[in-house]
Scaffold this active site. Structure first.
Site, PDB file in Angstrom:
ATOM      1  CB  ILE A  13      -0.932   0.000   1.231  1.00 43.37           C
ATOM      2  CG1 ILE A  13      -1.936  -1.166   1.135  1.00 43.37           C
ATOM      3  CG2 ILE A  13      -1.665   1.329   1.380  1.00 43.37           C
ATOM      4  CD1 ILE A  13      -2.821  -1.352   2.365  1.00 43.37           C
ATOM      5  CB  ALA A  14       3.963   2.136   1.886  1.00 46.16           C
ATOM      6  CB  SER A  83       1.125  -2.560  10.929  1.00 46.63           C
ATOM      7  OG  SER A  83       0.660  -2.977  12.185  1.00 46.63           O
ATOM      8  CE1 TYR A 129     -13.439  -8.346   9.564  1.00 42.51           C
ATOM      9  CE2 TYR A 129     -15.491  -9.531   9.234  1.00 42.51           C
ATOM     10  CZ  TYR A 129     -14.130  -9.442   9.099  1.00 42.51           C
ATOM     11  OH  TYR A 129     -13.453 -10.474   8.503  1.00 42.51           O
ATOM     12  CE1 TYR A 154      -2.504  -7.112   9.941  1.00 44.66           C
ATOM     13  CE2 TYR A 154      -4.796  -7.688   9.509  1.00 44.66           C
ATOM     14  CZ  TYR A 154      -3.711  -6.853   9.319  1.00 44.66           C
ATOM     15  OH  TYR A 154      -3.838  -5.742   8.513  1.00 44.66           O
ATOM     16  CE  LYS A 158      -3.578  -2.609  10.976  1.00 47.09           C
ATOM     17  NZ  LYS A 158      -2.353  -1.797  10.696  1.00 47.09           N
TER      18      LYS A 158
HETATM   19  P1  NAP Z   1       3.060  -4.975   3.557  1.00 46.91           P
HETATM   20  O1  NAP Z   1       3.305  -4.889   2.108  1.00 46.91           O
HETATM   21  O2  NAP Z   1       3.412  -6.234   4.274  1.00 46.91           O
HETATM   22  O3  NAP Z   1       3.793  -3.757   4.257  1.00 46.91           O
HETATM   23  C1  NAP Z   1       3.966  -3.714   5.635  1.00 46.91           C
HETATM   24  C2  NAP Z   1       5.044  -2.721   5.946  1.00 46.91           C
HETATM   25  O4  NAP Z   1       5.212  -2.691   7.370  1.00 46.91           O
HETATM   26  C3  NAP Z   1       6.405  -3.103   5.354  1.00 46.91           C
HETATM   27  O5  NAP Z   1       7.077  -1.948   4.969  1.00 46.91           O
HETATM   28  C4  NAP Z   1       7.100  -3.751   6.527  1.00 46.91           C
HETATM   29  O6  NAP Z   1       8.513  -3.692   6.486  1.00 46.91           O
HETATM   30  C5  NAP Z   1       6.598  -2.872   7.656  1.00 46.91           C
HETATM   31  N1  NAP Z   1       6.833  -3.512   8.949  1.00 46.91           N
HETATM   32  C6  NAP Z   1       6.330  -4.671   9.418  1.00 46.91           C
HETATM   33  N2  NAP Z   1       6.836  -4.931  10.645  1.00 46.91           N
HETATM   34  C7  NAP Z   1       7.678  -3.899  10.929  1.00 46.91           C
HETATM   35  C8  NAP Z   1       8.505  -3.575  12.033  1.00 46.91           C
HETATM   36  N3  NAP Z   1       8.580  -4.358  13.104  1.00 46.91           N
HETATM   37  N4  NAP Z   1       9.226  -2.424  11.985  1.00 46.91           N
HETATM   38  C9  NAP Z   1       9.173  -1.610  10.898  1.00 46.91           C
HETATM   39  N5  NAP Z   1       8.405  -1.867   9.816  1.00 46.91           N
HETATM   40  C10 NAP Z   1       7.678  -2.992   9.840  1.00 46.91           C
HETATM   41  O7  NAP Z   1       1.528  -4.717   3.931  1.00 46.91           O
HETATM   42  P2  NAP Z   1       0.419  -3.808   3.238  1.00 46.91           P
HETATM   43  O8  NAP Z   1      -0.573  -4.733   2.659  1.00 46.91           O
HETATM   44  O9  NAP Z   1       1.038  -2.767   2.408  1.00 46.91           O
HETATM   45  O10 NAP Z   1      -0.226  -3.165   4.552  1.00 46.91           O
HETATM   46  C11 NAP Z   1       0.131  -1.857   4.965  1.00 46.91           C
HETATM   47  C12 NAP Z   1      -0.759  -1.458   6.113  1.00 46.91           C
HETATM   48  O11 NAP Z   1      -2.125  -1.581   5.751  1.00 46.91           O
HETATM   49  C13 NAP Z   1      -0.583  -2.326   7.355  1.00 46.91           C
HETATM   50  O12 NAP Z   1      -0.735  -1.493   8.472  1.00 46.91           O
HETATM   51  C14 NAP Z   1      -1.762  -3.299   7.264  1.00 46.91           C
HETATM   52  O13 NAP Z   1      -2.153  -3.775   8.536  1.00 46.91           O
HETATM   53  C15 NAP Z   1      -2.824  -2.367   6.683  1.00 46.91           C
HETATM   54  N6  NAP Z   1      -3.901  -3.072   5.983  1.00 46.91           N
HETATM   55  C16 NAP Z   1      -3.617  -3.855   4.916  1.00 46.91           C
HETATM   56  C17 NAP Z   1      -4.659  -4.497   4.248  1.00 46.91           C
HETATM   57  C18 NAP Z   1      -4.394  -5.350   3.045  1.00 46.91           C
HETATM   58  O14 NAP Z   1      -5.263  -6.148   2.655  1.00 46.91           O
HETATM   59  N7  NAP Z   1      -3.250  -5.201   2.423  1.00 46.91           N
HETATM   60  C19 NAP Z   1      -5.979  -4.353   4.697  1.00 46.91           C
HETATM   61  C20 NAP Z   1      -6.219  -3.544   5.800  1.00 46.91           C
HETATM   62  C21 NAP Z   1      -5.175  -2.899   6.433  1.00 46.91           C
HETATM   63  P3  NAP Z   1       9.375  -4.995   6.074  1.00 46.91           P
HETATM   64  O15 NAP Z   1       9.198  -5.146   4.604  1.00 46.91           O
HETATM   65  O16 NAP Z   1      10.742  -4.645   6.501  1.00 46.91           O
HETATM   66  O17 NAP Z   1       8.779  -6.153   6.829  1.00 46.91           O
END
Ligand code: NAP
Length: 334
Positions: A13-14, A83, A129, A154, A158
């Site tokens: 997402i980032a 996260s 939810y 998880y 959150k």
């Molecule tokens: P992602 O691609 O796994 O990205 C997660 C990011 O968090 C990565 O940059 C990861 O870094 C970093 N991270 C994890 N543990 C960490 C730690 N201990 N210290 C520093 N950085 C850490 O996930 P995403 O899908 O983009 O999700 C991004 C956000 O959206 C999260 O907060 C997730 O809970 C939320 N979200 C996602 C979804 C979905 O379906 N994708 C839905 C709802 C909410 P590393 O690469 O170094 O591990």
């Protein structure tokens, strides 16, 4: 020109958020826990952004105070996306809960110390939810019941992290918080996200890695809409103090798979009897959570995001098609 910090800058997402920020002429800074990934993030984004751009990277981990002050100092807004979102169940729940909660508090504390007033936390429908099976319609007022049976680590991470953020700002009102709570996010990644937890179900259906389908609902939203909502939130002061649920719609997994089949993909069409999923969940921990949701019919309302952020979701058929093209391009599906 505002300078925006995006935590976890290499995430699925980032990277979309960063691209969107650059397209809207913001200055961008990102945190990574592994700085060697900075060149990959830059070159991934370069493929989608024509002009030259500047992005600074700082090393910071959710597990340590080190680096956060340096990363946050001089920024106007923080978008806290980082996260843990692992594919596998952790050994201990605290492996997810601690970095999610403590990391969010580290970011908020550093924001306050460095006079950064605006923080937008990427939370999740997981904080909204779950554990409430007697409820069938959810909105921003709903909160997950982490004490209910079957709630995953998880989901707890959150919920606890988001609650900690709201609690922090109730005691420190100089910080203006919003949370973005997307449901399951699909759509094309920027760069290689073949291991993304987000896209597992999509890949399994498209690749027929899941030969039969659990009788389960999935709520879906496109990653490009999730990024847009973060940027709208920065630009709209009416978003301060609010949560924003982002959901295109909720679908029975069978209906998603049938849509995929119609679009020409080799997706399964047979629904598994509930007893089979329950039996298999004894051997596969990822099915444990699914088995607690079998047959559960619910909807998720995004009215607040539509009214305040102008959330106008991309239709699921377009999301599926673009995700397919993406997964094929990174050879994640045949
Ligand atoms: P992602 O691609 O796994 O990205 C997660 C990011 O968090 C990565 O940059 C990861 O870094 C970093 N991270 C994890 N543990 C960490 C730690 N201990 N210290 C520093 N950085 C850490 O996930 P995403 O899908 O983009 O999700 C991004 C956000 O959206 C999260 O907060 C997730 O809970 C939320 N979200 C996602 C979804 C979905 O379906 N994708 C839905 C709802 C909410 P590393 O690469 O170094 O591990």
């Amino acid at each position: 020109m505002k300078k925006i910090l995006v935590t976890g800058a290499n995430g699925f997402i980032a990277k979309h958020i960063i691209l969107n920020l650059l397209e809207n002429n913001y200055k961008v800074r990102g945190t990574l826990r592994n700085l060697s990934l900075s060149e990959i993030v830059k070159s991934d984004i370069k493929k989608y952004f024509d002009s030259s751009f500047d992005i600074e990277f700082f090393k910071a981990s959710l597990d340590s105070d080190k680096g956060w002050n340096e990363a946050i100092n001089g920024c106007d807004v923080i978008l806290h996306t980082a996260s843990p979102f692992p594919q596998k169940k952790p050994k201990n729940e605290s492996d997810l809960i601690n970095p999610a909660r403590e990391g969010t508090l580290r970011v908020l504390n550093a924001a306050q110390q460095n006079s950064v007033e605006r923080v937008i936390v990427t939370s999740s429908n997981a904080a909204v939810y779950d554990g409430n099976k007697h409820i069938t319609e959810f909105d921003e007022k709903s909160w997950t019941n982490i004490n209910a049976k079957g709630v995953s680590a998880y989901t707890k991470s959150k919920t606890i992290a988001e609650q900690a953020a709201w609690d922090f700002v109730s005691k420190n009102p100089s910080i203006k918080l919003s949370t973005i709570n997307p449901v399951l996010v699909w759509g094309p990644g920027i760069g290689n996200h073949s291991n993304s937890t987000s896209l597992i179900i999509c890949r399994m259906l498209m690749n027929r890695e899941m030969p039969i389908i659990p009788r389960m609902k999935v709520p879906l939203v496109d990653v490009r809409d999730v990024a847009k909502a973060h940027i709208s939130s920065i630009e709209n002061n009416n978003s301060i103090g609010k949560r924003f649920l982002l959901c295109e719609n909720t679908y029975w997994m069978k209906d998603i798979s049938l849509k995929m089949k119609k679009m020409g993909y080799n997706s399964p069409t047979i629904v598994a009897p509930d007893f089979l999923i329950k039996f298999l969940s004894n051997f596969d921990s990822t099915l444990k959570e699914a088995s607690s949701k079998l047959g559960y019919d619910y909807s998720i309302k995004s009215n607040q995001a539509k009214n305040i952020l102008g959330f106008d979701p991309i239709k699921i058929e377009k999301t599926i098609e673009d995700t397919y093209i993406y997964l094929k391009s990174i050879k994640s599906i045949e």
